[in-house]
Design a protein around this motif. Structure first.
Motif, mmCIF file in Angstrom:
data_model
loop_
_atom_site.group_PDB
_atom_site.id
_atom_site.type_symbol
_atom_site.label_atom_id
_atom_site.label_comp_id
_atom_site.label_asym_id
_atom_site.label_seq_id
_atom_site.Cartn_x
_atom_site.Cartn_y
_atom_site.Cartn_z
ATOM 1 N N TYR A 435 0.827 -1.216 0.000
ATOM 2 C CA TYR A 435 0.000 0.000 0.000
ATOM 3 C C TYR A 435 0.856 1.258 0.000
ATOM 4 O O TYR A 435 1.805 1.373 0.774
ATOM 5 N N ASP A 436 0.467 2.162 -0.854
ATOM 6 C CA ASP A 436 1.136 3.451 -0.943
ATOM 7 C C ASP A 436 0.677 4.307 0.247
ATOM 8 O O ASP A 436 -0.527 4.459 0.478
ATOM 9 N N GLU A 437 1.636 4.841 0.987
ATOM 10 C CA GLU A 437 1.291 5.608 2.193
ATOM 11 C C GLU A 437 0.500 6.876 1.854
ATOM 12 O O GLU A 437 -0.253 7.384 2.682
ATOM 13 N N GLU A 438 0.701 7.358 0.625
ATOM 14 C CA GLU A 438 0.065 8.611 0.238
ATOM 15 C C GLU A 438 -1.466 8.486 0.229
ATOM 16 O O GLU A 438 -2.174 9.297 0.819
ATOM 17 N N ASN A 439 -1.951 7.420 -0.440
ATOM 18 C CA ASN A 439 -3.412 7.310 -0.579
ATOM 19 C C ASN A 439 -3.936 5.884 -0.369
ATOM 20 O O ASN A 439 -5.089 5.584 -0.653
ATOM 21 N N PHE A 440 -3.091 4.995 0.098
ATOM 22 C CA PHE A 440 -3.417 3.577 0.348
ATOM 23 C C PHE A 440 -3.835 2.826 -0.916
ATOM 24 O O PHE A 440 -4.535 1.826 -0.844
ATOM 25 N N ILE B 175 -10.218 -0.606 4.079
ATOM 26 C CA ILE B 175 -9.873 0.766 3.679
ATOM 27 C C ILE B 175 -11.158 1.543 3.382
ATOM 28 O O ILE B 175 -12.042 1.039 2.689
ATOM 29 N N ARG B 177 -12.347 5.202 1.836
ATOM 30 C CA ARG B 177 -11.819 6.373 1.115
ATOM 31 C C ARG B 177 -12.918 7.443 0.977
ATOM 32 O O ARG B 177 -14.088 7.096 0.844
ATOM 33 N N LYS B 191 -5.311 3.875 10.597
ATOM 34 C CA LYS B 191 -4.197 4.693 10.123
ATOM 35 C C LYS B 191 -4.715 5.621 9.021
ATOM 36 O O LYS B 191 -5.537 5.190 8.200
ATOM 37 N N SER B 193 -4.089 7.991 5.657
ATOM 38 C CA SER B 193 -3.139 8.142 4.543
ATOM 39 C C SER B 193 -2.548 9.556 4.563
ATOM 40 O O SER B 193 -3.111 10.455 5.202
ATOM 41 N N LYS B 194 -1.432 9.703 3.838
ATOM 42 C CA LYS B 194 -0.784 11.019 3.858
ATOM 43 C C LYS B 194 -1.675 12.104 3.268
ATOM 44 O O LYS B 194 -1.658 13.238 3.708
ATOM 45 N N ASN B 195 -2.459 11.737 2.260
ATOM 46 C CA ASN B 195 -3.344 12.748 1.668
ATOM 47 C C ASN B 195 -4.593 12.988 2.527
ATOM 48 O O ASN B 195 -5.463 13.748 2.171
#
Lengths: 625, 224
Positions: A435-440, B175, B177, B191, B193-195
């Motif tokens: 998973y990409d930490e930026e947007n999962f 997840i 979103r 957790k 996400s960074k965005n």
């Protein structure tokens, strides 16, 4: 002195005429399992005992809290008498239950505390009921019995009433009247006054995989389910009466009507069993087809007439032995005799490693068996009426006339072997997601992995390796999988469970399939000095028809546990850590019976003997159902 | 959406209770519509599954053939296509690696739940499942409340100890979103996400059946 002699004689004559638990096995029982030894039962806790299928079927409702922490010894059962478990399946109903001697009724009803006494219709008996189970006590003998009407009868009868009341039935489908059936003959069950439908709701749940008619909205009318439950209850009680009238009034029982069972019960063994295979064939799983293929089934019945299986279980110091005789009539016997008259193929022994964890050899002559079957079956079919019989005859005539039987039986002679060589870790791949930490958002990744793979070898004798090789070459061109020859061995990439390679070895007049890379690449001519030892080789050769061996000490640790049931795994856990061997051999086949022996030998004391024996009985019971 | 685990894929879970990876991925638009994705990854147990598929029965239950499984899964996805408020249903099965993915768009969470409930009832021989009557996903006033239906607790009790041990080796990823930025959320294991537009909770199937509240969450979005 004369008085003393008279008293003694009277006492002896009383003993000889008092009925034993085995005298109360209903005549409709197809399988009977008798435990003679208190040694087997006394050590078993009731809670463990009820887990076995043979107990669960009969009295699953009985053993609730009342059994907690108790052994059978404290249940009022008399261990000087035989404990007999029976099961039967007929055209109209199934029966299951057990008979036993009673030492203390007080103790018995502490365990069977859900039973309520009712007036008995049978002289000299006490009658108790609990749900679907009935306990009848006569002369210190308990008969625990459950009689269940066959589902088809209940359904058909309930449907009939349902439709008569103006409702719609969804049952009879077109397949019922399809072409090809000889004729349809439905059983007619007379509806008598005593079968008046009751309103009891306490019945078993309906089968799940069917669409059932919609229930009535009017609360004063019975729904379809209620009606069917009522019909079931009525039939159960009618059939129970039929069984008990035969047993307690007409005084018929399975022992009395079946000399082979009576003889078996006389044996001095810790346990004996009897299984009527001819009746099982009549009423087994596919008996619903009978009305459609009456003539063919008449032919099968003739072939299986007198087919019974009897056996005994002996507990010895350091071993448990099971001896089994399959009895049959001379028609089936003649086929079996020819089938087993095969020369042992010594080549198979080269491919069984001395450190294998289990193996079997099976040696038959298919050509001889085919010829004998044709000789016996054709005249019977000639006299059989009906479409199916004619279809079979035509197929057999065509095969006999045009097929190259020599080529077929040269390719597959009938002898085979198999080995289990434990579990090996095999390299495989698995998919993971990162998973990409930026947007999962996820990314699919293929990574290397390892899985347990059972290593097996299976092979059969052939005199036609050239033909097999030709076919493999054709498959190589056809298959989407990678198939290629390497050092004279055919490799199917990822052919074993889509993970490891599978190998075909065509050598020494054997066609061998294995996922054992070591055998394929390094021992394709056999293991040489590392092959099976002399003692076991000699036993396999001597046993001819069938021989199986497993070193439990080695095998248990590595058996693929996921492929066994929970119950099997409990047994495997019990054996784990103990050394022992299981051996199965055929000890003789002739025109009236085939004999087999299975031995479990263990080193030193084994406190789980009773568990093994009961498990053995349970396996036989489950397989006989 | 762990509910899918126990309705759509019961056989896979209970019979193939090996190393299993489940990914439940839901995107919720501002208007309450969204996209639902559900993935069951059994690629770590290929050998085991192939071994089981080679059997006729296991533990007294018939083992379905691969073609029966294929047929069933396609039937379920076709059935989902017919449900109100559900569109763009995409079902993908990789039978070499045993990875099954289903994706669909929904016009509202309530219609998605209705669709799942209807499928579940159909699979339950037409018998209603009262536990599914309660909504386990709601999106109102920029906050999402998600929980796990009680039915999972009932099913969880039926898993034997040995199978449960195997489930410990698996993973469960949930997840959620959004189009907007997340402000706060109640689940401490979750957790961001960074965005700041996606919330993830990871656990394993064993822990989840022991404590279905593990993935429960109330997520608040930032007001614009």
């Amino acid at each position: 002195m004369r008085l003393f002699t008279t008293i003694m004689l009277l006492f002896v004559s009383f003993l000889s005429y008092s009925q034993q638990p085995e005298d109360f096995i209903p005549n409709s029982a197809i399988s009977v399992f008798t435990i003679n030894s208190g040694q087997v039962l006394q050590k078993i806790s009731l809670d463990d005992l009820v887990k076995y299928d043979f107990m669960e079927d009969v009295q699953q409702e009985l053993f609730d809290g009342s059994t907690s922490g108790k052994t059978l010894k404290e249940s009022g059962i008399n261990f000087d008498q035989k404990f007999n478990i029976f099961f039967g399946k007929g055209e109209k109903y199934e029966i299951s239950g057990f008979t036993f001697g009673i030492s203390s009724e007080d103790q018995l009803f502490e365990v069977f505390d859900d039973f309520e006494q009712q007036k008995s219709d049978y002289e000299g008996t006490e009658w108790y009921n609990s749900y679907f189970n009935h306990l009848i006590i006569k002369d210190k003998v308990g008969i625990m019995i459950r009689v269940s009407a066959n589902y088809r009868i209940v359904r058909d009868f309930a449907d009939s009433i349902w439709v008569t009341r103006g409702n719609k039935s969804s049952y009879y489908n077109d397949w019922y009247y399809n072409e090809g059936f000889d004729y349809i003959e439905e059983e007619v069950v007379e509806f008598t006054e005593e079968m008046e439908v009751e309103t009891e709701e306490n019945t078993s749940s309906p089968a799940q995989n069917e669409e059932l008619p919609v229930a009535e909205e009017d609360p004063s009318q019975k729904t379809y389910f209620e009606l069917r439950d009522s019909v079931e209850m009525v039939f159960n009680s009618v059939f129970l009466k039929e069984v008990l009238d035969d047993l307690l009034i007409a005084k018929n029982n399975r022992k009395k009507t079946t000399p082979i069972l009576a003889k078996q019960l006389m044996r001095e063994a810790d346990g004996v069993f009897y299984f009527d295979n001819s009746k099982y064939n009549r009423h087994g799983s596919y008996s619903y087809r009978r009305p459609f293929y009456t003539n063919i089934y008449a032919f099968v019945d003739e072939l299986y007439e007198e087919n019974t299986i009897v056996g005994d279980i002996q507990i010895n110091d350091g071993s448990i032995d099971l001896n089994v005789d399959a009895n049959y009539n001379n028609k089936l016997g003649a086929i079996y005799e020819e089938l087993s008259d095969a020369k042992f193929d010594k080549n198979v022994l080269k491919y069984i490693h001395k450190d294998n964890q289990g193996f079997f050899t099976y040696n038959i002559d298919v050509k001889k068996a085919y010829e004998k079957t044709v000789e016996i079956v054709m005249p019977i079919l000639e006299e059989t009426e009906g479409h199916k019989a004619m279809e079979w005859l035509i197929l057999m005539d065509l095969f006999d006339e045009f097929a190259n039987k020599d080529a077929i039986f040269k390719t597959y002679k009938g002898s085979m072997f198999g080995t289990f060589n434990g579990i090996k870790k095999v390299k495989t791949t698995k998919i993971t997601y990162d998973y990409d930490e930026e947007n999962f958002e996820s990314t699919r990744k293929e990574v290397e992995s390892e899985e347990d793979m059972p290593i097996f070898t299976f092979g059969f004798s052939t005199k036609n390796n050239a033909f097999s090789e030709k076919i493999l070459k054709r498959i190589e061109r056809l298959s989407r999988k990678e198939i290629y020859a390497k050092n004279g061995i055919w490799v199917v990439e990822r052919g074993a469970m889509n993970s490891s390679d599978l190998y075909y070895i065509l050598k020494n007049d054997l066609f061998i399939i294995t996922n054992d890379e070591d055998l394929a690449m390094n021992h394709s001519e056999g293991y040489g000095k590392e092959s099976l030892g002399k003692t076991l080789s000699k036993k396999a050769k001597k046993s001819k028809f069938l021989y199986g061996y497993s070193d439990l000490g080695k095998a248990i640790e590595e058996l693929p546990r996921d492929l066994f049931s929970s119950r099997d795994n409990e047994i495997l856990d019990a054996i784990k850590g103990k050394s022992g061997q299981v051996e199965l051999s055929s000890t003789g086949i002739d025109t009236d019976k085939a004999s087999f022996k299975m031995s479990y030998t263990f080193d030193g004391e084994n406190e789980d003997v009773a568990t093994y024996v009961l498990d053995l009985i349970n396996s036989l019971y489950v397989n006989s159902k | 959406m762990k509910f899918f685990t126990y309705t759509i894929f019961p056989f896979l879970i209970f019979a193939f209770s090996a190393c299993i990876e489940i990914i439940d991925d839901i995107t919720i638009n501002d208007d309450g519509s969204g996209t639902f994705k559900y993935t069951v990854n059994l690629s770590s147990s290929k050998v085991k599954i192939n071994s089981i598929l080679a059997l006729d029965s296991l533990d007294g239950k018939k083992v379905p053939s691969l073609s029966e499984i294929q047929e069933k899964l396609h039937e379920l996805s076709n059935s989902l296509r017919t449900k109100e408020g559900i569109s763009n249903v995409d079902f993908h099965a990789d039978y070499d690696n045993f990875i099954f993915k289903i994706k669909c768009d929904f016009t509202s969470l309530s219609l998605l739940q209705n669709a799942v409930e209807e499928l579940a009832i159909k699979e339950n021989k037409g018998v209603a499942i009262p536990e599914l009557k309660k909504e386990w996903l709601t999106f109102e006033n920029d906050s999402l409340v998600r929980s796990v239906p009680k039915i999972t607790l009932i099913k969880a009790k039926k898993i034997n100890k040995r199978d449960a041990e195997l489930l410990k080796e698996g993973s469960y990823t949930s997840i959620t979103r959004f189009q907007k930025v997340v402000d706060t959320f109640s689940n401490n294991s979750a957790k961001l996400s960074k965005n700041r537009k996606a919330v993830m909770v990871r656990t394993n199937p064993y822990l989840l059946i022991q404590n279905p509240q593990l993935v429960d969450n109330v997520i608040y979005l930032e007001e614009e």
